[in-house]
Each structure stands twice: as C-alpha cells, then as structure tokens.
Design a protein around this motif. Sequence first.
Motif, PDB file in Angstrom:
ATOM      1  N   GLY A 188     -14.333  -1.106  -9.317  1.00 14.47           N
ATOM      2  CA  GLY A 188     -14.745  -2.155  -8.392  1.00 14.47           C
ATOM      3  C   GLY A 188     -16.240  -2.109  -8.107  1.00 14.47           C
ATOM      4  O   GLY A 188     -16.904  -1.095  -8.341  1.00 14.47           O
TER       5      GLY A 188
ATOM      6  N   LYS B 203      -9.969  -4.429  -6.513  1.00 15.42           N
ATOM      7  CA  LYS B 203     -10.648  -5.672  -6.111  1.00 15.42           C
ATOM      8  C   LYS B 203     -12.096  -5.672  -6.598  1.00 15.42           C
ATOM      9  O   LYS B 203     -12.627  -4.652  -7.003  1.00 15.42           O
ATOM     10  CB  LYS B 203     -10.607  -5.783  -4.584  1.00 15.42           C
ATOM     11  CG  LYS B 203      -9.178  -5.808  -4.045  1.00 15.42           C
ATOM     12  CD  LYS B 203      -9.113  -6.176  -2.580  1.00 15.42           C
ATOM     13  CE  LYS B 203      -9.263  -4.990  -1.674  1.00 15.42           C
ATOM     14  NZ  LYS B 203      -8.932  -5.332  -0.269  1.00 15.42           N
TER      15      LYS B 203
ATOM     16  N   SER C 289      -4.399  -2.220  -7.830  1.00 14.86           N
ATOM     17  CA  SER C 289      -4.829  -3.621  -7.868  1.00 14.86           C
ATOM     18  C   SER C 289      -6.281  -3.684  -7.394  1.00 14.86           C
ATOM     19  O   SER C 289      -6.586  -4.137  -6.289  1.00 14.86           O
ATOM     20  CB  SER C 289      -3.908  -4.481  -6.998  1.00 14.86           C
ATOM     21  OG  SER C 289      -2.629  -4.563  -7.591  1.00 14.86           O
TER      22      SER C 289
ATOM     23  N   CYS D 227       0.840  -1.188   0.000  1.00 13.39           N
ATOM     24  CA  CYS D 227       0.000   0.000   0.000  1.00 13.39           C
ATOM     25  C   CYS D 227       0.880   1.244   0.000  1.00 13.39           C
ATOM     26  O   CYS D 227       1.934   1.270   0.658  1.00 13.39           O
ATOM     27  CB  CYS D 227      -0.889  -0.003   1.240  1.00 13.39           C
ATOM     28  SG  CYS D 227      -2.070   1.353   1.204  1.00 13.39           S
TER      29      CYS D 227
ATOM     30  N   ASP E 222     -17.463  -2.402  -5.078  1.00 10.26           N
ATOM     31  CA  ASP E 222     -17.729  -1.845  -3.751  1.00 10.26           C
ATOM     32  C   ASP E 222     -18.290  -0.435  -3.884  1.00 10.26           C
ATOM     33  O   ASP E 222     -18.118   0.213  -4.917  1.00 10.26           O
ATOM     34  CB  ASP E 222     -16.476  -1.873  -2.862  1.00 10.26           C
ATOM     35  CG  ASP E 222     -15.223  -1.326  -3.547  1.00 10.26           C
ATOM     36  OD1 ASP E 222     -15.236  -1.153  -4.782  1.00 10.26           O
ATOM     37  OD2 ASP E 222     -14.229  -1.065  -2.855  1.00 10.26           O
TER      38      ASP E 222
HETATM   39  N1  MTE Z   1     -10.134  -2.267  -4.654  1.00  6.13           N
HETATM   40  C1  MTE Z   1     -11.365  -1.896  -4.293  1.00  6.13           C
HETATM   41  N2  MTE Z   1     -12.387  -2.213  -5.091  1.00  6.13           N
HETATM   42  N3  MTE Z   1     -11.599  -1.219  -3.132  1.00  6.13           N
HETATM   43  C2  MTE Z   1     -10.560  -0.860  -2.300  1.00  6.13           C
HETATM   44  O1  MTE Z   1     -10.801  -0.253  -1.252  1.00  6.13           O
HETATM   45  N4  MTE Z   1      -8.120  -0.875  -1.950  1.00  6.13           N
HETATM   46  C3  MTE Z   1      -6.879  -0.779  -2.717  1.00  6.13           C
HETATM   47  C4  MTE Z   1      -6.662  -2.023  -3.568  1.00  6.13           C
HETATM   48  N5  MTE Z   1      -7.854  -2.372  -4.282  1.00  6.13           N
HETATM   49  C5  MTE Z   1      -9.237  -1.210  -2.683  1.00  6.13           C
HETATM   50  C6  MTE Z   1      -9.072  -1.958  -3.870  1.00  6.13           C
HETATM   51  C7  MTE Z   1      -5.697  -0.558  -1.925  1.00  6.13           C
HETATM   52  S1  MTE Z   1      -5.439   1.040  -1.406  1.00  6.13           S
HETATM   53  C8  MTE Z   1      -4.774  -1.540  -1.699  1.00  6.13           C
HETATM   54  S2  MTE Z   1      -3.326  -1.204  -0.902  1.00  6.13           S
HETATM   55  C9  MTE Z   1      -5.020  -2.925  -2.113  1.00  6.13           C
HETATM   56  O2  MTE Z   1      -6.286  -3.076  -2.721  1.00  6.13           O
HETATM   57  C10 MTE Z   1      -4.961  -3.842  -0.908  1.00  6.13           C
HETATM   58  O3  MTE Z   1      -5.211  -5.150  -1.286  1.00  6.13           O
HETATM   59  P1  MTE Z   1      -5.534  -6.233  -0.159  1.00  6.13           P
HETATM   60  O4  MTE Z   1      -6.643  -5.707   0.698  1.00  6.13           O
HETATM   61  O5  MTE Z   1      -5.872  -7.465  -0.890  1.00  6.13           O
HETATM   62  O6  MTE Z   1      -4.273  -6.381   0.651  1.00  6.13           O
END
Ligand code: MTE
Length: 360
Positions: free
Chosen positions: A142, A202, A200, A87, A144
């Motif tokens: 994402g 999610k 990255s 991060c 979320d």
């Molecule tokens: N993706 C989504 N959709 N929402 C999030 O809050 N956080 C990001 C990234 N991807 C995030 C995200 C951040 S700031 C980081 S550092 C990484 O995911 C962390 O991945 P991890 O939670 O699998 O360690």
Amino acid sequence: MSDHGKHPDFIVQQAMPFNGEPPAARLIEHEVTPLSLFFARNHAPFPTVEPGAYRLRAQGQVERPLSLSLDELYALPKVEIAATLQCAGNRRTDLIAHQPVPGEVPWQAQAIGNARWGGVRLGALLEAAGVRPGDAHVAFLGLDQVEKHGAPFGFGGSVPLAAALHGEVLLAYEMNGQPLTAAHGFPLRAVAPGRIGARSVKWLREITVQAAPSDNYYQAKAYRLFPPDVNAGNVDWPKGLMLDELSVNSAICTPAEGDRVPAGPLRLAGYAMAGGGRLVERVDASADGGTSWLQAELSPATRHAWRLWHAQIDLPTGNHELVVRAWDAAANTQPERVAPLWNFKGYMNNAWHRVRVRAT
Ligand code: MTE
C-alpha cells in the motif's frame, strides 16, 4: 475530526489512524452495507493520491512487468462481486473480557461489512503480465506509511497466486457502485474474499509475484495466531500460524448486551459469515445459554458474502443468555467458549456469541 463520510452513530474507536465500526443494530439493516456504516481499519493516515499521477506496478515473477495508469485500469474488463470483509480482530472485546489484549483496537462485533466491489480481476492482470501458474504468492503493498520501529513502511500482505488465478481476488476501484473513498483505499485496493481483511490491501501501489508469502510486518509478525501462553515478551514470530482464510463466525446484533426487553415474543437478528468461499449453511439461536436451539431464518446464500439471520423466540420474565452459532458447508462450527481461543494479539474470536438480556 473529520467524519470520513461515516454515519453520525458510527463508533469511532480511534481518530488517528481512523478506526471505527457501526452500531450493531444498524449494521444488519442492510444486506449490502452502506459506505457510511462500513467499518474502517487503518494502521496509518490515509495517503493522498493524485489520480493523474497514479500508477499500479505489477512485477516480480512475470514476463512483462506492468505500470498502469487509472485510465488503463478502467479500460480493462470490469467485474462486480459481492464480498464481505471481516477484520481478524472482529469480536476482540469478548477476548478482552476474558483477559486483556494490550495495544489493540477493542472491536465489538461490527468490524465486518458486505459490499459490492467493482474492478478488475487480479488474475486477468497477472495473465496480461505473463505470469506462469505455480506455487507462488502475490504480494500487495500500500501507499500508506506506517510509523513503527523507526523507519516508515507501507502496509502489505499476500495471497496465494492460485487464488488470484482462480478469479477470486479483485483489484477494486468501486465500492457499492461509487469510486472508493479515501478511507477505503482510493484509488485502488485488493479485495481478497474469504480471507482476513488484512489481505485486502488498500491504496495499492505495487503487486509482486514472488516465491514466498509477504515478509511485510503485517504478515510476517502481525496477523499471526499464537497459543494462550505466548505474549509480547516471549513471542517467537515465525512460529505463529499465518492467518489466511476466515473461520465461520456469527453474532447477535439485536438485542444488545444488557438490554431490558418485554417478556414474550422477541426477534433476534444478526449476521453469519464463513471463510474460504464456503457457504453458511445453518445458524442456531438459543435463549437458554445453549441448552436448546432453534434454527434461524437466513438471507440468500452467495459465495463470499455473509448471510443475515433472524429468529423468533419466546422469553419468560427473568434473566436470559441469548446465544448464536453458525455452521458452514464443511460442517465447521463455532467453539463454545472464548477462553481457549484467547491470544495476545486478539485475533479470530469465533466463540459462540452471547448476549445477556432481562425480560420484564
Ligand atoms: N491496507 C492498507 N494499505 N493499510 C491498512 O491499514 N488495513 C487492513 C486492510 N487493508 C489496511 C489495509 C485491514 S487490517 C482490514 S480489516 C481492511 O483493510 C479493512 O478494510 P476497510 O477499512 O475498507 O474496512
């Protein structure tokens, strides 16, 4: 509060949204970080995804927009890569010790983890969609829903198309050989090795090939770097440096700050990580605040993965400041002091990592 599959010793920084990191000593027990010890960084609650109804859309500057089910994604050629995620806020507590960073998670040095990611190459998917190579960007969005400034929106960010076509970026559905967990992006996430963790994305919902970098809040405003005189009151967001590749960084994970240790031989250990696909080439450890150094032993080098290190020092009785710094293949190294790095969002602290111990 659910533990989201984390180790009982996991340091929960925030329960909702869920943010946490492992204890430092546990982090370096494994070259590949177990899921139970992998840091979690979230800006919103995890979305609930019904696997049967899930679709990934690929659109924008492509000849054949795609809408793929999970089974269609699983049927594409699978690759597995080892990559360390870090991060941009890792090691923020050292910045905070210099000057407060209001409203941000006070990460210690463990907002980092190394996993084996299984999935599909983003470049292969974009080629199937008929993308043309060029000076474009691939924006991720994402599922979320972040509550900020009134209207909820999905977390997003982009990577250069060239990086995707180079084969560097993965659309991962597995982490350490298991399906992604909810905390880490089930059913699908981007993994952009060598770049700040925020890229990255999610719970991937859509991928858009576009002319400019993502205009999502988390790229247009957050995850930008400002000089120390800029604050929340006078910030001009577009002027910030848009963070992208990670810089070289390292930390001492054992012993810990304030430890009492027996005088005599002491084993220091930690991790070192370089950005942008560069390799960590050397790690220096010091037992006297950086006056003299010795070279640490390193675990094998793999592109995009951290190297764990250890060094044996001899400590006389008294107070000592242990320090670590790493060097990458471009001879980049870490700055000595934290003060010039301070920024009001608390990103990218890669100053020498210092741990004070007392030998008795
Ligand atoms: N993706 C989504 N959709 N929402 C999030 O809050 N956080 C990001 C990234 N991807 C995030 C995200 C951040 S700031 C980081 S550092 C990484 O995911 C962390 O991945 P991890 O939670 O699998 O360690």
